[in-house]
Scaffold this motif. Sequence first.
Motif, PDB file in Angstrom:
ATOM      1  N   GLN A 144       0.840  -1.206   0.000  1.00 64.51           N
ATOM      2  CA  GLN A 144       0.000   0.000   0.000  1.00 64.51           C
ATOM      3  C   GLN A 144       0.869   1.247   0.000  1.00 64.51           C
ATOM      4  O   GLN A 144       1.689   1.444   0.892  1.00 64.51           O
ATOM      5  CB  GLN A 144      -0.917   0.002   1.224  1.00 64.51           C
ATOM      6  CG  GLN A 144      -1.805   1.252   1.325  1.00 64.51           C
ATOM      7  CD  GLN A 144      -2.772   1.162   2.505  1.00 64.51           C
ATOM      8  OE1 GLN A 144      -3.417   0.126   2.694  1.00 64.51           O
ATOM      9  NE2 GLN A 144      -2.867   2.225   3.287  1.00 64.51           N
ATOM     10  N   SER A 175      -4.620  -4.032  -6.788  1.00 65.48           N
ATOM     11  CA  SER A 175      -5.581  -4.675  -5.896  1.00 65.48           C
ATOM     12  C   SER A 175      -6.903  -3.916  -5.967  1.00 65.48           C
ATOM     13  O   SER A 175      -6.950  -2.761  -6.385  1.00 65.48           O
ATOM     14  CB  SER A 175      -5.040  -4.653  -4.467  1.00 65.48           C
ATOM     15  OG  SER A 175      -6.048  -5.003  -3.548  1.00 65.48           O
ATOM     16  N   ASN A 176      -7.995  -4.577  -5.554  1.00 65.20           N
ATOM     17  CA  ASN A 176      -9.265  -3.850  -5.452  1.00 65.20           C
ATOM     18  C   ASN A 176      -9.617  -3.560  -3.992  1.00 65.20           C
ATOM     19  O   ASN A 176     -10.746  -3.215  -3.670  1.00 65.20           O
ATOM     20  CB  ASN A 176     -10.393  -4.614  -6.156  1.00 65.20           C
ATOM     21  CG  ASN A 176     -10.580  -6.011  -5.594  1.00 65.20           C
ATOM     22  OD1 ASN A 176      -9.949  -6.375  -4.601  1.00 65.20           O
ATOM     23  ND2 ASN A 176     -11.433  -6.800  -6.224  1.00 65.20           N
ATOM     24  N   LEU A 177      -8.633  -3.701  -3.099  1.00 74.23           N
ATOM     25  CA  LEU A 177      -8.846  -3.359  -1.691  1.00 74.23           C
ATOM     26  C   LEU A 177      -8.686  -1.853  -1.483  1.00 74.23           C
ATOM     27  O   LEU A 177      -7.978  -1.179  -2.234  1.00 74.23           O
ATOM     28  CB  LEU A 177      -7.845  -4.111  -0.810  1.00 74.23           C
ATOM     29  CG  LEU A 177      -7.938  -5.640  -0.819  1.00 74.23           C
ATOM     30  CD1 LEU A 177      -6.785  -6.242  -0.041  1.00 74.23           C
ATOM     31  CD2 LEU A 177      -9.271  -6.092  -0.238  1.00 74.23           C
ATOM     32  N   ASP A 178      -9.329  -1.344  -0.450  1.00 74.78           N
ATOM     33  CA  ASP A 178      -9.249   0.090  -0.157  1.00 74.78           C
ATOM     34  C   ASP A 178      -8.184   0.399   0.893  1.00 74.78           C
ATOM     35  O   ASP A 178      -7.565   1.466   0.858  1.00 74.78           O
ATOM     36  CB  ASP A 178     -10.610   0.609   0.345  1.00 74.78           C
ATOM     37  CG  ASP A 178     -11.689   0.461  -0.711  1.00 74.78           C
ATOM     38  OD1 ASP A 178     -11.378   0.704  -1.901  1.00 74.78           O
ATOM     39  OD2 ASP A 178     -12.823   0.082  -0.359  1.00 74.78           O
ATOM     40  N   LEU A 180      -5.270  -1.659   3.766  1.00 72.05           N
ATOM     41  CA  LEU A 180      -4.724  -2.859   4.401  1.00 72.05           C
ATOM     42  C   LEU A 180      -4.800  -2.714   5.915  1.00 72.05           C
ATOM     43  O   LEU A 180      -4.507  -1.645   6.466  1.00 72.05           O
ATOM     44  CB  LEU A 180      -3.265  -3.074   3.995  1.00 72.05           C
ATOM     45  CG  LEU A 180      -2.973  -3.348   2.516  1.00 72.05           C
ATOM     46  CD1 LEU A 180      -1.490  -3.635   2.323  1.00 72.05           C
ATOM     47  CD2 LEU A 180      -3.815  -4.499   1.995  1.00 72.05           C
ATOM     48  N   TYR A 211      -5.945 -12.244   4.729  1.00 73.61           N
ATOM     49  CA  TYR A 211      -5.352 -11.920   3.431  1.00 73.61           C
ATOM     50  C   TYR A 211      -4.977 -13.166   2.649  1.00 73.61           C
ATOM     51  O   TYR A 211      -4.750 -13.106   1.462  1.00 73.61           O
ATOM     52  CB  TYR A 211      -4.125 -11.026   3.606  1.00 73.61           C
ATOM     53  CG  TYR A 211      -4.489  -9.617   3.973  1.00 73.61           C
ATOM     54  CD1 TYR A 211      -4.063  -9.065   5.177  1.00 73.61           C
ATOM     55  CD2 TYR A 211      -5.295  -8.857   3.149  1.00 73.61           C
ATOM     56  CE1 TYR A 211      -4.421  -7.781   5.527  1.00 73.61           C
ATOM     57  CE2 TYR A 211      -5.661  -7.578   3.497  1.00 73.61           C
ATOM     58  CZ  TYR A 211      -5.222  -7.039   4.690  1.00 73.61           C
ATOM     59  OH  TYR A 211      -5.582  -5.769   5.040  1.00 73.61           O
ATOM     60  N   VAL A 214      -7.260 -13.338  -0.111  1.00 70.66           N
ATOM     61  CA  VAL A 214      -7.363 -12.200  -1.030  1.00 70.66           C
ATOM     62  C   VAL A 214      -6.862 -12.577  -2.413  1.00 70.66           C
ATOM     63  O   VAL A 214      -7.448 -12.216  -3.425  1.00 70.66           O
ATOM     64  CB  VAL A 214      -6.556 -10.999  -0.481  1.00 70.66           C
ATOM     65  CG1 VAL A 214      -6.487  -9.901  -1.520  1.00 70.66           C
ATOM     66  CG2 VAL A 214      -7.211 -10.482   0.791  1.00 70.66           C
TER      67      VAL A 214
END
Length: 450
Positions: A144, A175-178, A180, A211, A214
């Motif tokens: 990130q 990644s499509n995560l906002d 971590l 994760y 993920v």
Amino acid sequence: MAEPSKVIHVRNVGHEISENDLLQLFQPFGVITKLVMLRAKNQALLQMQDVPSAINALQFYANVQPTIRGRNVYVQFSSHQELTTMDQNAQGRGDEPNRILLVTIHHMLYPITVEVLHQVFSPHGFVEKIVTFQKSAGFQALIQYQGCQSAVSARTSLQGRNIYDGCCQLDIQFSNLDELQVHYNNDRSRDFTNPNLPTEQKGRSTQHPGYGDVGGMYTSEAHGARAVGFSQMANAAAIAAAFGGGLPPGISGTNDRCTVLVSNLNPDRIDEDKLFNLFSLYGNIVRIKLLRNKPDHALVQMGDGFQAELAVHFLKGAMLFGKRLEVNFSKHPNITQGADTHEYVNSNLNRFNRNAAKNYRYCCSPTKMVHLSTLPQDVTEEEIVNHLAEHGTIVNTKLFEMNGKKQALVMFETEEQATEALVSKHATSLGGSIIRISFSQLQTIRENSL
């Protein structure tokens, strides 16, 4: 077959196949003007200089199955008559830029830690958090950045690059995560914005965010660009640090030439499999070619430059079948596939697919003593002696058990006899088991030696 075009469509292009591999497949037929890797689809588009060149290539491969690194690839004319700039941009996965990157590391011969990843990715912007995990696709990490532009810059610069020369290749996706969530600062996860997090000692807590799951949302194909080591890391110190110790004396760890030329062979007694058995002690073998116009010469392509350096260092001057081997780096970067090459890249007999670091530590020049493992449980010393006796005078043997598995030490009168036994009998069947033979660095067999 589609209408002839100077654009060739290649399918089944696995992540282990590089742009350079594809170029080698088609260069004999003419000039290649453009190449687009469609990694998400395991495909590639390749444009020849003219239509006749493409026709010649496809006519040839209609009769000869093209294979790269042991994998069959399939070729046909593309529906495109010309590759445009838009097509070349199509190699992107179409994923939306994001400040969090999903990184998969292929061909991971050396351990990769949070510190190593931070060193690689921090030149492109402030890295806030890193989380690493193991998936079926391999070792993966989520990285990130503070801002999206840093992540875009890192992906553009680092995609397909190698952390160490010839290995640890980076495959980077957005990644499509906002955000971590990092609960511990250790060698698996780190929050660089919060240095006061505790260090977890006994594996991840059950409360740690999952994760590990993920990575399942993503495909995991490496870019496969030509290996280019990072100048700040591709050195002996970095590789030695990855091993947790120093390299053997005389090994630089910085060689990038993968192909070795072996000369002064005994052409009446050598073959590709015997060369494989010997050279696979020092690394994974991609392919081997005996030179028909020089019967005492052969080319051996190793998995990377470090493995090739080990082979040159430890085998130069070794005696085999009455000849003293000359082993040097080849001027050829790799061996072009053909009817006279033997492919080993996917062989399960390659020794460095598992426990690579352990295998490196056992690398040595040929010795009088060989170590046998993967033996049948009911094997006797007499059976072992009978299996190897044709190769020389056996001075001593010892059969023992390690972790519930039968192993043996066999000492020959000379190093040459031991080398002949290894190249001739490694990966042969004894009592229904495929046996593994390596050189042992033990000088003598004692009753309590293992």
